[in-house]
Write an enzyme that holds these catalytic residues in place. Sequence first.
Site, PDB file in Angstrom:
ATOM      1  N   ASP A 101      14.701  -2.818  10.747  1.00  0.00           N
ATOM      2  CA  ASP A 101      14.756  -2.445  12.154  1.00  0.00           C
ATOM      3  C   ASP A 101      13.371  -1.950  12.541  1.00  0.00           C
ATOM      4  OD1 ASP A 101      17.046  -1.728  14.341  1.00  0.00           O
ATOM      5  OD2 ASP A 101      15.314  -0.394  14.493  1.00  0.00           O
TER       6      ASP A 101
ATOM      7  N   GLU B 167      16.186  -5.400  17.876  1.00  0.00           N
ATOM      8  CA  GLU B 167      15.079  -5.436  16.923  1.00  0.00           C
ATOM      9  C   GLU B 167      15.566  -5.386  15.481  1.00  0.00           C
ATOM     10  OE1 GLU B 167      15.731  -3.167  19.127  1.00  0.00           O
ATOM     11  OE2 GLU B 167      15.734  -1.141  18.292  1.00  0.00           O
TER      12      GLU B 167
END
Length: 575
Positions: free
Chosen positions: A454, A497
């Site tokens: 992430d 993301e």
Amino acid sequence: MADPAASPLDPPARPLRRPSLRAQIALVFGALVAVLALLLSLAFGELLRQRIQRDAGTSLHAVAGNAAHLLAAGLFDNSRLVQVLAGSPDLWARGLDAPEVIALLQRSQALRPHQVWIGVADATGIVRASSGNLLRGHDVKERPWFQAGLQDLYVGDVHPAKLLPDLLSARPPDEPQRFMDFAAPIRVGPQTVGVLGIHVGWDWARETVEGLLSPFAAQQQIALFVFDRQGQVIYAPAGQLEAFRAQGQTLPLAAVHPDADSPHHHASAVVAWKDGQNYLTAVTRLQPQNAASDLGWQIVARQPVQAAFAEARDAAALALGLGVAVALAAAGLAWFVARRLSEDLNALASAASAVEAGRPGATIPLATSNREVYRLSSSLISMTQRLLRMNEEMEAQVRRRTLELQEANQELDRQARSDPLTGLLNRRGFGAQMQFALALARRGGRPLSLIALDADHFKRINDRYGHDVGDQVLRSLARRLTARLRESDVVARMGGEEFLVLLPDTDLAMAQRIADELVHTIASEPEPEVGPITVSAGVSTLRPDAEGADTLIRRVDEALYAAKAAGRNQARTLA
């Protein structure tokens, strides 16, 4: 010279008498049907024969595969037992010859009759405890099972008995006593204090194989053999091992395909054995359930060709007989149903057949012998031309529509499985890949690891530079991940993301190293418009129990949250 008295209005002379049209049609049609029926019956019989022979080979291979599975399970069970017992430190706390040790050895032998001897030798090779006190006090340090057992779990191939024959019950002279050895080191703390050894009688393999064969298999003369890694026969049915060895029988290599080591391979062929007979022979490799029990055994099932293909021969003969009967019936039917037809009708029929077959230049002739035939031929000509035009147009349209549909389906499938921003797999596409990888890992007992990544503080990038720059950063991350990982690894964007990386054949330690390298590489290569960015990573691996994809993903998410909570720009592991 023409007769001057003949009038042009006189009817033409009657042709020579020929066989009736009914007889001609019956003869031609009957012959064609007879030939076609015979050809079809021969073809069907041959296909049926091949199918039955293929099924016989598949069935024979299934018998060999079942035997291989049972033998592999037995090897694993015995190796696992010796490993578990040797790895129980509480059992050895009071010494290798403690009363509870001797009692346990006696119980284990009583529960498993094929374990003819269970013993414990100290690190110098002296037997300290054994079932029935056999060989107690003997020096076994030169025995292969002891030397190998000092190092790790050991499974020895079948071999004749050395020290035990005089101590065990007598056997028939044609059945020499043979054993398999299973051994494992006994460690108390960091020190190896001895070796636990189990000698399993080879009767175990005989009873396993013979118990698999049903009375039907015996009736069909199906026999099972076991060959070792060198191709030497180590088991033959009905106590004929020495007879086959005397003949020089080795693994029938003609039945082994180059890919026979594959667990999914099905090898069967007709092979001439050393006794001069041909047998349908199926070979399958025993697939070990752990590394120690990989002895390279090949399980061979054979059946005499006469018994294996008897049903195929009967089926081919039956098909031929039916074909002859159908041919005779068709010829008789043609004789009764044939009607006198005019030459024009015959010509129309032949022309129509030519047009139907697509023969170049074929057309329907215009027949004028009578009004009905004229109308029929005219209608056939018009209909044929119209049908040909419609058929051409329809085929062209079908080709166009089929191509368009295939292209549309391919595009829809690609869009449904791919992330449009990065080109990686999306959640749906990743789910299918993960289910496939889980199935392979469970079936082969291979490791499977998962990394979740992430981008740290990605919202700040979108807020400060805009979503276009944020999208460029995500595409760059996708390219870096793809470039760093193997072709067999699966990378997907799960949304926002967050990325997931699936690592087949990768244990937890290797997955942690890969995750650390990814974190370091991304942090050390700044983005042109944003500057340095970092990622946090969570790592986990598939547990040996039957957990699913959701459980593995949940654990890797927990590891990712732990990495973020610890300060980001790092990888954390959750086993």
